[in-house]
Design an enzyme around this catalytic site. Structure first.
Site, short mmCIF file in Angstrom:
data_model
loop_
_atom_site.label_atom_id
_atom_site.label_comp_id
_atom_site.label_asym_id
_atom_site.label_seq_id
_atom_site.Cartn_x
_atom_site.Cartn_y
_atom_site.Cartn_z
N GLN A 132 0.87 -1.17 0.00
CA GLN A 132 0.00 0.00 0.00
C GLN A 132 0.91 1.21 0.00
OE1 GLN A 132 -3.57 0.25 0.20
NE2 GLN A 132 -3.17 2.43 -0.13
N GLY A 133 0.92 1.91 -1.11
CA GLY A 133 1.79 3.09 -1.19
C GLY A 133 1.00 4.34 -0.90
N PHE B 168 0.18 6.47 -2.90
CA PHE B 168 -0.73 6.77 -3.99
C PHE B 168 -1.79 5.70 -4.19
CE2 PHE B 168 2.87 9.34 -5.88
CZ PHE B 168 2.32 10.52 -5.45
N VAL C 291 -0.85 -1.70 -4.26
CA VAL C 291 -0.07 -2.32 -5.33
C VAL C 291 -0.41 -3.82 -5.36
CG1 VAL C 291 2.24 -2.75 -6.23
CG2 VAL C 291 1.78 -0.68 -4.92
N ASP D 140 11.61 12.06 -4.55
CA ASP D 140 11.04 11.30 -3.44
C ASP D 140 11.85 10.02 -3.22
OD1 ASP D 140 9.38 10.81 -1.31
OD2 ASP D 140 7.79 9.93 -2.50
#
Ligand SMILES: *[C@@H]1O[C@H](CO)[C@@H](O)[C@H](O)[C@H]1NC(C)=O
Ligand SMILES: *[C@@H]1O[C@H](CO)[C@@H](O)[C@H](O)[C@H]1NC(C)=O
Ligand SMILES: *[C@@H]1O[C@H](CO)[C@@H](O)[C@H](O)[C@H]1NC(C)=O
Ligand SMILES: *[C@@H]1O[C@H](CO)[C@@H](O)[C@H](O)[C@H]1NC(C)=O
Ligand SMILES: *[C@@H]1O[C@H](CO)[C@@H](O)[C@H](O)[C@H]1NC(C)=O
Ligand SMILES: *[C@@H]1O[C@H](CO)[C@@H](O)[C@H](O)[C@H]1NC(C)=O
Ligand SMILES: *[C@@H]1O[C@H](CO)[C@@H](O)[C@H](O)[C@H]1NC(C)=O
Ligand SMILES: *[C@@H]1O[C@H](CO)[C@@H](O)[C@H](O)[C@H]1NC(C)=O
Ligand SMILES: *[C@@H]1O[C@H](CO)[C@@H](O)[C@H](O)[C@H]1NC(C)=O
Length: 817
Positions: A509-510, A512, A515, A626
């Site tokens: 879980q990013g 954004f 995944v 980033d």
């Protein structure tokens, strides 16, 4: 005594009065030289000499009295700068305002032939410099006013547009360079027609953007929805036989509107609570705002990522090959020529920016039906629409020839106009009868289904598995063929590969979005990042990532296989990295044991090489922005691959740094100058790289580093131990320190050099790679790093920026674990 006080007060008051009078007004007996200023009565604006940025030239200008940095809103002598500070502004013998240089040459002057009894120039609180007759204060009788000669900025109360009687056309012209050159730049913002209200941005002779026509309530665009609720200004438009003008009525705060030197239109509102300008983009805010982005007879839809362009219904690309390779310049052509009889039909396109008025005809009192009839009368008429919407949609606009610059609006509201495009009858019939056929087919199949439901259900149950496998294989096959043409994946392929995003396939879980792992039909493993709809990664970032990463090929960069869009959903398809991200190894006491020094050194070197490629070895100069351990993925051989280019920034031209209002990054990895001032450069990445090196060496996260005994962070700890000659205490207990301490110490030193407070003290990535690879190179002594014990200070400043500063959108992403 009483009398004395009264006299004293009177004298004081009259002096005050005199002082303020003298301060905002220039008479024939006074002058302004460098260092002196006219100040408007309410202390809002001032007029004086200035030298922008690094320029050595002097200009006469108007700026806000109490706002820093100096915000210049008007320049008098933009094309004829003074070479030194010896300018002198006065009122000449003929009553005009006159600027002369040190030897009395006329540099700039107003140009009125009206005779004035008592000429005086006054700077008003609106920012308007007016020349008037001291005997007559009527605002309609200004002899000259700077508001009639705008530079790049429109202030409330200033009118843009045509005064038809005098022939005066007021428009904005960008500065040549926002930093230091106010002379005429290449962009202008002005009305395009005297009879129709439409503002356009020109670059030289080319149009780059148009506002859309004024529909009686607002411009035919969706920008205006963003003005709803804004009280800082009130946009107004007036189209009469005397004038076509646009202006802002002043609101409850300072605001300004400007044509930037790079072709963007921006509005700024002053926020006194944070003492900063808040920015709102007005034009060329996205790809579809670019004039004619989809070519003639094309339609731009910003939601249709990353394709954006479509042909109008009944049209097809002039060249399918060019179209497929995203070259829209050929535009679209009719599939079927017009018959030019009354048999032609019209296709309605709802809620659009109407095409450019190249060849058109209009009648403001016709109804839509009359408009259609009018269009059918002329063989070359290609479309019609209502022209206004106040008092209900009415009026007629018809277009001849090709249609250009149409965009679909996302927010549909009642204030938008529809376009009716003329097509050969057969085009409409074929689509209409096709949909009729589809409807019939649906009805038949539904009734069929009722009868055979039980049988189908039974068969389905029995053969479900077999069918599913077959479908998956088919889709995969189709995808394989498509992949040759473009990096776009079919949604069906993605669904099949990830088993419809099943929870079992979720691997992370990013910031954004989640995944998923997936397997394509031909067996290739992929990772699919499903960008959450609420994610900060907008269209721009998505395009950024797909477009950018497709171009980048390096052993130490993760490769993006393509993108996928479905409605508002956006997905990115990566090569799958079986070992996940670096943070899972180095911060985990058990996993950390697997990553011995040799491996860690290779990873550091890999990240350095990947970063060097981004910074200078690819065709572009890219700042990752980033970089952190969770963005470094490890393949099956534990080779480091940098991922996540969603917020990367491409440096343009020869610039080595850029100041950004949108600070995106992760606490603990951002360099001080970027986190606090938004100053982004390649050295920001070097700082993040340094943090990663220190984390790899210590096995401790910088942003989790807490110690009751002292206030400093991981970087501070590293530096102190280094300085005290106890550097080996800094190293991860999982590492076998007996083997090669000199290499470890060398890495620590390089890490510390990378996290220096000032960007110029940090090495660039080519030096880093060189230093890492050559033991014999002497290293500089690191100084105290940035964010040394400043964890507290940093949190304070970042919080301030996040919550109270509207000009900054700070996306401080969570570390992904
Ligand atoms: C300017 O100076 C002249 C003579 O020096 C004087 O007659 C005139 O009244 C002055 N004007 C103003 C506005 O002070
Ligand atoms: C400033 O210097 C340049 C070059 O020496 C000259 O061409 C120009 O005329 C000067 N401008 C003024 C206002 O004296
Ligand atoms: C300023 O420039 C002018 C020419 O524009 C020149 O005549 C004058 O001597 C200069 N003054 C100074 C102080 O350099
Ligand atoms: C500026 O010009 C005015 C009018 O010509 C003159 O009286 C004044 O002395 C000049 N100031 C300077 C500093 O040269
Ligand atoms: C002033 O007006 C005259 C006559 O209308 C014109 O020739 C001249 O170019 C104007 N000068 C400026 C600086 O506008
Ligand atoms: C105008 O457009 C043409 C054709 O696209 C281009 O060649 C030219 O450079 C543009 N001019 C400017 C000033 O941008
Ligand atoms: C795009 O297509 C046009 C013809 O429609 C062609 O002239 C142009 O060179 C193409 N541009 C690129 C970048 O391929
Ligand atoms: C135009 O339409 C008429 C009537 O529908 C048909 O007879 C005629 O063949 C068409 N002409 C062309 C050029 O398509
Ligand atoms: C505009 O349309 C109205 C209604 O059809 C008509 O009465 C009027 O003459 C038209 N005006 C022009 C200038 O064509």
């Amino acid at each position: 005594m009483k009398v004395l006080i009264v006299i004293f007060v009177y004298v004081c008051l009259s002096m005050l009065d005199k002082a303020s009078y003298a301060a905002d007004t220039l008479t024939q007996n006074s002058s302004i030289i460098d260092g002196q200023e006219l100040i408007s009565a309410g202390q809002i604006f001032c007029l004086g000499f200035f030298s922008p940025g690094s320029s050595k030239k002097y200009y006469l200008g108007i700026w806000y009295k109490n706002i820093t940095p100096q915000t210049v809103v008007w320049v008098a002598n933009r094309e004829k700068p003074l070479n030194n500070s010896s300018g002198n502004l006065t009122i000449g013998a003929d009553g005009n305002i006159l600027l002369v240089d040190g030897v009395g040459n006329k540099i700039w002057y107003t140009n009125s032939s009206r005779s004035i009894q008592e000429p005086l120039a006054k700077l008003l609180d609106s920012g308007n410099l007016v020349l008037m007759d001291g005997k007559n204060h009527d605002s309609n009788s200004y002899i000259w006013q700077s508001f009639d000669y705008p530079t790049d900025t429109m202030l409330p109360g200033m009118k843009l547009g045509w005064d038809k009687a005098s022939g005066l056309d007021r428009y904005l012209t960008s500065w040549k360079s926002a930093d230091d050159d106010p002379s005429y730049g290449s962009f202008t913002y002005n009305f395009d027609h005297k009879e129709f209200a439409e503002l356009v941005i020109h670059q030289g002779k080319n149009i780059t953007f148009r506002s859309g026509i004024w529909n009686g309530v607002r411009f035919n665009s969706d920008d205006w929805t963003s003005f709803i609720g804004v009280t800082a200004f009130k946009p107004q438009l007036s189209v009469t036989k005397n004038e076509v003008v646009y202006w802002d009525e002043p609101g409850d705060r300072l605001s300004r509107f400007m044509m930037r030197d790079d072709g963007l239109l921006e509005r700024y509102i002053w926020d006194s609570s944070i003492v900063k300008w808040t920015k709102m983009y007005e034009a060329r805010k996205d790809l579809c705002d670019n004039y004619g982005a989809c070519g003639i007879n094309g339609v731009c839809n910003i939601d249709d990522v990353p394709v954006y362009c479509d042909c109008l219904k009944g049209f097809k690309p002039r060249s399918q090959d060019e179209w497929n390779s995203f070259n829209r310049s050929g535009g679209c052509i009719r599939k079927t020529p017009l018959n030019c009889t009354e048999a032609d039909r019209f296709q309605k396109l709802s809620s659009v920016k109407l095409p450019m008025l190249l060849q058109f005809w209009t009648n403001s009192s016709m109804s839509l039906e009359e408009c259609k009839v009018e269009c059918l009368k002329d063989c070359s008429c290609t479309a019609y629409a209502n022209s206004v919407i106040n008092e209900g949609p009415h009026g007629c606009l018809i277009w001849f020839g090709d249609l250009i610059d149409i965009r679909l609006f996302i927010s549909e509201d009642s204030l938008q106009l529809d376009l009716y495009v003329r097509l050969a009858a057969s085009e409409i019939e074929s689509t209409a009868s096709a949909s009729k056929r589809r409807k019939m087919a649906l009805i038949i199949s539904v009734s069929m289904a009722v009868f055979v439901l039980c049988i189908i259900f039974y068969i389905c149950m029995k053969y479900a598995k077999v069918r599913k496998q077959k479908t998956t294989a088919d889709l995969g096959h189709r995808n394989q063929n498509e992949k040759q043409a473009s990096p776009l994946f079919d949604i069906d392929t993605i669904l099949a590969a990830t088993d419809s995003f099943s929870i079992e396939n979720k691997i992370g879980q990013g910031g954004f979005g989640p995944v998923y792992k997936g397997i394509l039909a031909q067996g290739q493993e992929i990772a699919v990042k499903r960008l959450s709809k609420t994610s900060k990664q907008g269209v721009t970032e998505f395009m950024n990532e797909v477009g950018l990463v497709a171009k980048l090929q390096h052993r130490n960069l993760v490769s993006v296989l393509g993108g996928c869009t479905y409605g508002n959903e956006r997905m990115l398809v990566y090569e799958y990295m079986p070992n996940g991200s670096l943070n899972h190894f180095i911060f985990d006491p058990t996993q950390g044991k697997f990553l011995q020094w040799r491996k860690r050194y290779d990873i550091i070197m890999g990240v350095a090489r990947g970063l060097l490629y981004l910074h200078q070895d690819s065709k572009l100069t890219i700042i990752h922005r980033d970089l952190k351990t969770s963005n470094i993925l490890l393949d099956s051989e534990l080779i480091a691959k940098i991922s996540d280019f969603g917020v990367s920034h491409i440096l343009e031209g020869d610039s080595s740094a850029v100041t950004t209002n949108k600070i995106v990054g992760t606490i603990g990895y951002m360099s001080p100058e970027y986190a606090v001032n938004g100053l982004l450069s390649l050295k920001s990445d070097v700082f993040s790289f340094g943090v990663i090196v220190l984390e790899i060496l210590s096995g401790i996260r910088n942003n989790h580093f807490k110690n009751q005994d002292h206030p400093h962070n991981l970087l501070g700890q590293a530096w102190i131990l280094w300085k005290e000659g106890r550097a080996l205490e800094f190293m991860d207990a999982n590492l076998d320190l007996t083997s090669i301490p000199s290499e470890l110490l060398r890495c620590l030193q390089i890490g510390l050099l990378c996290v220096q407070k000032f960007p110029e003290d940090r090495p660039d990535m080519s030096s880093v790679v060189f230093m890492l690879g050559n033991e014999s190179i002497a290293l500089a002594q690191p100084k105290k790093p940035g964010f040394f014990s400043e964890e507290i200070e940093f949190h304070e400043s970042s919080e301030k920026d996040t919550f109270s500063n509207n000009t900054m959108t700070i996306t401080l992403l969570e570390a992904r674990d």
